[in-house]
Scaffold this active site. Sequence first.
Site, short mmCIF file in Angstrom:
data_model
loop_
_atom_site.label_atom_id
_atom_site.label_comp_id
_atom_site.label_asym_id
_atom_site.label_seq_id
_atom_site.Cartn_x
_atom_site.Cartn_y
_atom_site.Cartn_z
N LYS A 674 6.01 15.14 -6.26
CA LYS A 674 7.33 14.51 -6.25
C LYS A 674 7.28 13.07 -5.73
O LYS A 674 7.78 12.14 -6.37
CB LYS A 674 8.28 15.34 -5.39
CG LYS A 674 9.73 14.92 -5.45
CD LYS A 674 10.57 15.91 -4.64
CE LYS A 674 12.06 15.70 -4.92
NZ LYS A 674 12.86 16.75 -4.28
N GLU A 745 0.90 0.92 -5.70
CA GLU A 745 0.97 -0.36 -6.39
C GLU A 745 0.59 -0.30 -7.87
O GLU A 745 1.03 -1.15 -8.65
CB GLU A 745 0.08 -1.38 -5.68
CG GLU A 745 0.63 -1.73 -4.30
CD GLU A 745 -0.36 -2.49 -3.44
OE1 GLU A 745 -0.21 -3.70 -3.30
OE2 GLU A 745 -1.31 -1.87 -2.91
MO1 MOS Z 1 1.57 -4.16 -0.12
S1 MOS Z 1 1.69 -5.85 -1.11
O1 MOS Z 1 0.14 -3.54 -0.19
O2 MOS Z 1 2.85 -3.76 0.74
#
Ligand code: MOS
Length: 778
Positions: A674, A745
Amino acid sequence: MTQAPVHSRPLPTTAERSVGKPIDRVDGRAKTTGAARYSAEYPYPDIAHAALVHAAVSRGRITGIDDAAASAVPGVLAVITHLNAPAMKPPPPVSLMNLSTLASGTTVNYLNTDEVHWDGQPVAVVVAETLEAAQQAASLVGVTYDELPAAFDFAAEEKNAKPQKSDLVQSGGARKGDAEAALAAAPVSVDLRYTTPPHNHNALEPHATTAAWDGDRLTVHEGTQNISWMRDNLALKFGVPAGNVRVISPYVGGAFGGKTMIWAGTILTVLAARVTGRPVRLMLTREGVYRTVGGRTPSTQRVALGAERDGRLTALIHTSVTRLGRVGGGPEQVTSQSRHLYDAENILVQQNLVKLDLLSNTVMRAPGESIGTFALETAVDELAYELGLDPIELRMRNEPERNPIDGKRFAHRMLREAYARGAERFGWADRTPEPGSMRDGRWLVGMGVASAYHPSWQFAANVTVRLSADGTVVVRCGFHEMGMGGATAQAQIAADALGVPFEAVRVEYGDSTLPTGPGAGGSGQTASVAASLLSACDKLKRSVLALARRSRESPLRGQRLSGVEARDGGLYRADRSGSGSGSGSGSGSGETYTAILTRAGRNSVEAKVGSDTRVGAIAGQVRFMSKLMLDRRRWVKAASGAQFCEVRVDPDTGEVRVSRWVGVFDVGTVINAKTTAGQLRGGIVMGIGMALSEETLVDPRNGRIMNPSLAEYHVPVHADVPPIDVSCLDEPDPTMPLGLIGVGEVSITGAAAAIANAVHHATGRRVRDLPITLDRLL
Ligand code: MOS
């Protein structure tokens, strides 16, 4: 798949296994019911309120400050300026022995100097009995300046950029063969220029600090991505031992890099508390965040690709120009992914930097790859059209077996699988390649793809685990919960490692009095904590087994840890006879933790990884860094994925609507289905903003940010976000703890390119400058 050493044994398979399940966040209820207390909500008797005064020139010296009107506002306690502020230590030079030195957002020693380095730099802080008085008084402080010539126009200054030499992450440039010559000789090629604008941080919770001194002991409440950096950095700045500073940060209301470094607001709140002898709170306004917290650099990028007619790449060139502040900031690793994604014979990557009189840039979700993949992955799509090849097919023809630049092995590489699954889920086969060939009523329909890529990182983490005789477990580590589910993931991991129910585990985090954790950054927090947590759980089980073995009654007598597994709230012999009921744990094969600890007369057993003494911390850092370096020499490690986007474009107005999204990601083992999906969706949403609307506007006349508000800096709202179908391949990376790769990311990378490619497919227009606004499309 390449073979690699396994850091830790896989978790036992039992019906109770927590890892992988879509468990609700442990902090979810407190957050959604309003019980969660954020940094600006800590009540202190006698608390005072602060407001900042910002410089109105980009570069110069302060010649005078008139604080008479401000001081006359009822309730004002102090107007602190460079004329009356106590001395602070300047930000220390960057040192590997104290990584907190990396955390200074700028090199400016605020209110200890008459120099102004950017429009918006704080030049005074007003402290008052009420927030209203502080803000009103701040607006009445008159400042005069001797202005100096300043450079802030990136487009005009980028020609002065210098090649980046190297940095801590990777060197600025790399080359293989002669890419320029290969490009010139290639039968098919593209040579393109892309630009991306500056972006600003817009976390839901603007930065806020509550600071209180007690003698020379300091308590700071702040939502931060790195409590230990903040503690150490403030200790250096205010000249007190690190042990005297406590940073408390249980809830962080969103952070995407903007809460990693130490910015002016934090320092000036602590200063104001020292000057007034009162606890002080400063909540930055949204505009205050824009003026004092760095954002993402703009970029200009060149991507040139040369290929044989069959699509095999012979040349790949990716160069970039980005900016730093004259007073800080770091190089954005724009070309990072271009070293790893395509098997080109000749490669040249180079990053160039220019320093401007603007607030320092800082990290923002996938610094480097998020804008770097926009250029690279759009260029690959452009080349596919030149070649008359399907863009996925072009990528597959250049999918490397080993790292293209240096032949290193990939720890994990599943882009082929990601594209195959994505194409099926998305229905890529239904796409007709001709631009403008697909319609839905009056809407032009476009479909685009792009690759996602983000390196995986790990940092040192100290962890303690305590098992009580009642079978409950407490994990302690000073890591950070920004809403991504970090504490939930660690509870799942601990539950499985110790064979207890998820509900039996409590995780303590977000306080600098806990064992020093990693920063929440680089998508590295979960793996970093997990590695130490697994070691701590192993140590703990060894201690418990030793207790059991002391007793003649224990069925575990004579057992070694390798022959024992943790399950059903205790330790049991792993050598179940191969035939029969499989999971059946004969009563004689082991015993519960409660039985072992009770018999031994122990209330609890604790295990610890890492040391927080000064010597222990340095030794731990050195040990960790050498292990990390060895690992990096052997492996190229990353999360990756395939982004599939469908857009609808209004042929008359140029309005772009993202209508469908499929993302398939290789993030190794999925710890929580989730929260992982939530992170991946969030990155894609931020990618939609990057592609279509986000842009910080710097006034070319004076260097001032012109749109410091959510009214004028447009992030996607719900109406801009279609249903997003994300899935994960869920194959462990054999070089990572539990096989997990960070998820924070990777999904913003490739997102803007997928949209730009879909827009081209819909309209036949290539927009190479973000954001893709109506004026650029019509
Ligand atoms: Mo980050 S740019 O790894 O918060």
